[in-house]
Every structure is written in C-alpha cells, then in structure tokens.
Design an enzyme around this catalytic site. Structure first.
Site, PDB file in Angstrom:
ATOM      1  N   GLU A 183       9.674   2.224  -3.666  1.00 60.71           N
ATOM      2  CA  GLU A 183       8.329   2.074  -4.225  1.00 60.71           C
ATOM      3  C   GLU A 183       7.218   2.082  -3.170  1.00 60.71           C
ATOM      4  O   GLU A 183       6.045   2.157  -3.517  1.00 60.71           O
ATOM      5  CB  GLU A 183       8.236   0.834  -5.119  1.00 60.71           C
ATOM      6  N   ASN A 184       7.586   2.030  -1.880  1.00 57.00           N
ATOM      7  CA  ASN A 184       6.542   2.169  -0.864  1.00 57.00           C
ATOM      8  C   ASN A 184       6.137   3.624  -0.641  1.00 57.00           C
ATOM      9  O   ASN A 184       5.299   3.898   0.221  1.00 57.00           O
ATOM     10  CB  ASN A 184       6.971   1.513   0.449  1.00 57.00           C
TER      11      ASN A 184
END
Lengths: 222, 235
Positions: free
Chosen positions: A47-48
């Site tokens: 998710e980064n």
C-alpha cells in the site's frame, strides 16, 4: 495439535486464485507469499505504492527507495509498477484488489474486526488497515484462536461483539486460526460457520475457546 | 522566476512561521525530505502542525523536530517507530490526529484539487466516523472526510528540472506527489537537478506548476528501517 504459523499461512493461501491482486498484512499474512501454488499468478500489492512485489533482496542489494508497507527492503519484478499513496488507496478503496489477508486482535460473529487499538495503551495507528477492510473484495483474517498473556491468562478473540474499537464493521469474510477455519456472511444475517478443524482439534475444543456463536458446517478433510 | 535555491535554508527563507501547518512527504524513512526537515529544525520555528504519514524515528527526520519540541500536533496514520513521540503524547504535550492511510492520502489529494470534502467507506462504523456526516449512496454508508491543505509542503524527489517538474524513484514516491499539490508553498529537494528538456515529459509525475522552490541535495542520505534479506541458494 493445532496449526503452526506456517500451516495457518498455507491454509490462507488456499484462498488465492489465478490472476488475483492481493495485499498481505504484517506477520503471519506475510508468510502467505511462501505458499502461492506453482503455476498460479498472484500479484502482491504494497500500500505504500507498488504492485508486483518481489522477494526480499540478497544481502548487499538492498535499495532504501524500495520498501514494503512494513518498511522492509524488497525487490521489484518485470511486472512491477509504482504509484503514489493516493493511487494506491484508490486501487484499494475502489475495489480493485481481490483479497486482503491480515491479522486481528478480535473478530465478531457478524464480521466486525478490531486490530488497531487497545484503549489506555499507546496507539501506533491504523495505517492502511481501515481502508483495506473497507475496500478489498474479500477479507481473510489469520490469527491465533485465543490471546495468551505472559501471566497465563487466556482471552477469547472470536466474540459475539468486539469490545475493542473497530477497524471495520461487517468486513471479515473468513477467519483462519490455529484451531480451524470459519466463514462469515458479512452482508447477510446467517450465522458464522465452522468449516474446517486443524488436525487433532475437536468441535468441543473450539467451543471451549470461542465466545462467538457458530454452526458446524465441516467439510470432509481436504 | 527563479525557482532554484542554493541550499535548504535559503529555500525556506521567508516561508516559515510559528503555528503554521506543514506537509512532509515520505513513508517511514523512504522518500523523506530530510535536508529540508533539518533546515526547519535549524530555523527554530515552533508550534507546528505536521501532516505526515509517519513521524520519523528517534534522531531522524521528523524525530528531530519532536526532540526540539517544535511540533504541537501531528496528523498521521501510523507513528509506531518513535519513542519520543510516545513520551510526548502520553505526557499530553503533543496532539495527535490519526487518519486511515488512504483517507489521509485522499484528503491531501482532494485539498490540492480544490475539493473541500468527499465520502468514503473507510472508517464507517468506527470511532473515525464519530462526529462526521454519514450518508447512504446506493444502499451503502459512507463517511464525509475533509480535504486537507497546508501552508508549506516539503517533498523529496529523485530528479527535478529548474522549472520544478519532478520525477520520483520507486516507493520513495508515496505521499510526495499529493503533498506537492496541497500547500500554498511547495519546496522540493531533488537528488538530481537538470535543465528543462532533460526529463522525459511523459514521465513527469509532478508538473512544475505545483513547485515554487527547488533545492539540489547532492548525495542525499538514505535510511533503511527494516533491512530484510533472503538467503542465497547454496551453490
């Protein structure tokens, strides 16, 4: 004889399907990547801001600009793409990720999930967990069946209602514990179902360690 | 108009004031504007509200501004790696607003795009939704979240040209592109500063319109929080 961490991860990996885009949480869920069946194509989302996450780098090949959501060094693949955090969560919140596998402190029989804070203790934050459980098509929780404190006290984690603050309401589809596997009809009113037992675990063992109501729907051993 | 400044101190000259709101890019210690943060520390500006996904670690990046007590409030999604943060928060010296990470990213994106509020499923039925408007669309509940803007954004990019066009590298992109759009003044530190025409226009992520000031940071220090390796197979 309950399942080990690796056996729990292997069981969760059986929810993978060819072509899936998957987000794995920190801890046991990360181990699921070791059990992707040969020949099945699964793309891991971080998710980064990365889709198509590769394995950890060899020593000496770490890149500080290339990490996963647990801040661990990782590698890219020929299929990798990078994007901003807004694009990453648009992907998650827009329902484009097929499966999220994550840990939990408590799960309720209606699919409520608590995994981010204990009132009175220093809270680290929810990170992306609330977005993942609200947006991803299928949510699988992998957790120990009960919490064992250092002083020997045991607390149940599968409950009628969570008593910790929620990460999401009616979000969990499946729970894999060291004792068995449950499925939850999160959008309906049907009961939580016990569908599998770990080797050597009986339904009575499960009942003794579970507050949540469930019905037996055991499948023949896989 | 000249956008390039010779160092971080001059790039921030005139834009820092007590009580301001600063967005700071990065995820963990990846893609953080470390040189600009150090210049903010050196300026002594205080009572800051800082919007950043994380709060650095002890002794590095935003951890420095916590040590010097220049931060009054943090808006973040995860602050687990910082002991000073925990101490100041538990002592009531530091205000903290947790946002789900995707909500934080979208609030900043919306702020930069002139969108004052939006609705999302994230956080419905949790304490995050308390006190916020909840509305039903197509049979599902959504919570209203506000766009976020700041007085200053500090961002880190891999390459930039003198027009302020920016390109990021790998997962060091993270929150930097949205933050660059959402502040009155955006200051970018870049590892490589080039002339116009040297960046592929198709590859530019942040167009120069968003960037007021640029500083070239040669040999930027980079940190690894969790060095994780796989074993080489035995030959």
């Amino acid at each position: 004889m309950a399942w080990t961490r690796d056996e729990m991860a292997a069981r969760a990996a059986r929810e993978l399907r060819d072509g899936f885009y998957v987000n794995l949480g920190i801890g046991i869920p990360t181990l699921v990547s070791n059990y992707i069946p040969a020949g099945m194509k699964v793309s891991l989302q971080s998710e980064n801001g990365m889709l198509g996450m590769g394995p950890f780098p060899y020593e000496g090949e770490e890149d500080p600009d290339l990490i996963n959501a647990g801040k661990q060094t990782i590698t890219e693949l020929p299929t990798t793409s990078y994007f901003s955090s807004a694009d990453s969560f648009a992907m998650i919140r827009g329902g484009h990720i097929d499966l999220s596998i994550l840990g939990a402190m408590q799960v309720a029989e209606n699919g409520d999930l608590a995994n981010w804070m204990i009132p009175g203790k220093m809270v680290k934050g929810m990170g992306g967990a609330m977005d993942l459980v609200a947006g991803v098509k299928k949510v699988v929780v992998v957790m120990d069946h009960v919490a064992r404190a250092k002083d020997g006290t045991v607390e149940k984690k599968l409950l009628h209602r969570c008593n910790l603050p929620l990460t999401g309401a009616r979000v969990v589809d499946m729970v894999v514990t060291d004792m068995g596997v449950f499925v939850i009809d999160k959008h309906g009113s049907g009961p939580m179902k016990l569908i599998e037992l770990a080797p050597g675990v009986t339904v009575d063992d499960i009942r003794a360690n579970t507050e949540a109501s469930f019905v037996e729907a055991l499948k023949a051993a896989a | 108009m000249q956008k390039v400044y010779s160092d971080a101190k001059s790039a921030l000259a005139g834009v820092l004031k007590d009580g301001m709101t600063i967005m700071s890019g990065g995820f963990g210690l990846c893609g953080i504007p470390e040189t600009l943060i150090e210049a903010i520390r050196d300026s002594g500006v205080k009572n800051l509200t800082v919007i950043s996904n994380n709060a650095g670690v002890d002794g590095v990046a935003l951890g420095l501004l916590l040590e010097t007590r220049q931060i009054r409030k943090m808006i973040s999604s995860y602050v687990g790696e910082n002991k000073i943060f925990a101490q100041q928060y538990l002592a009531g010296e530091l205000e903290l607003e947790f946002n789900p990470q995707g909500t934080l990213a979208e609030r900043i994106r919306a702020g930069g795009a002139g969108i004052p509020a939006f609705f999302t499923k994230t956080g419905v039925g949790t304490i995050i939704a308390e006190g916020k408007e909840v509305r039903t669309f197509d049979g599902e509940e959504y919570v209203m979240e506000r766009g976020l803007v700041a007085d200053l954004a500090v961002v880190h990019a891999w390459k930039g040209d003198t027009e302020g066009n920016l390109i990021y590298r790998k997962t060091a992109r993270n929150f930097n592109p949205m933050m660059a759009t959402a502040a009155k003044v955006t200051v970018a530190e870049v590892e490589h500063l080039v002339e116009p025409g040297e960046l592929n226009p198709d590859a530019i992520v942040t167009p120069g319109v968003y960037v007021k000031r640029i500083v070239h940071v040669k040999d930027a220090r980079k940190h690894i929080e969790q060095r994780t390796n796989r074993k080489r197979a035995a030959a």
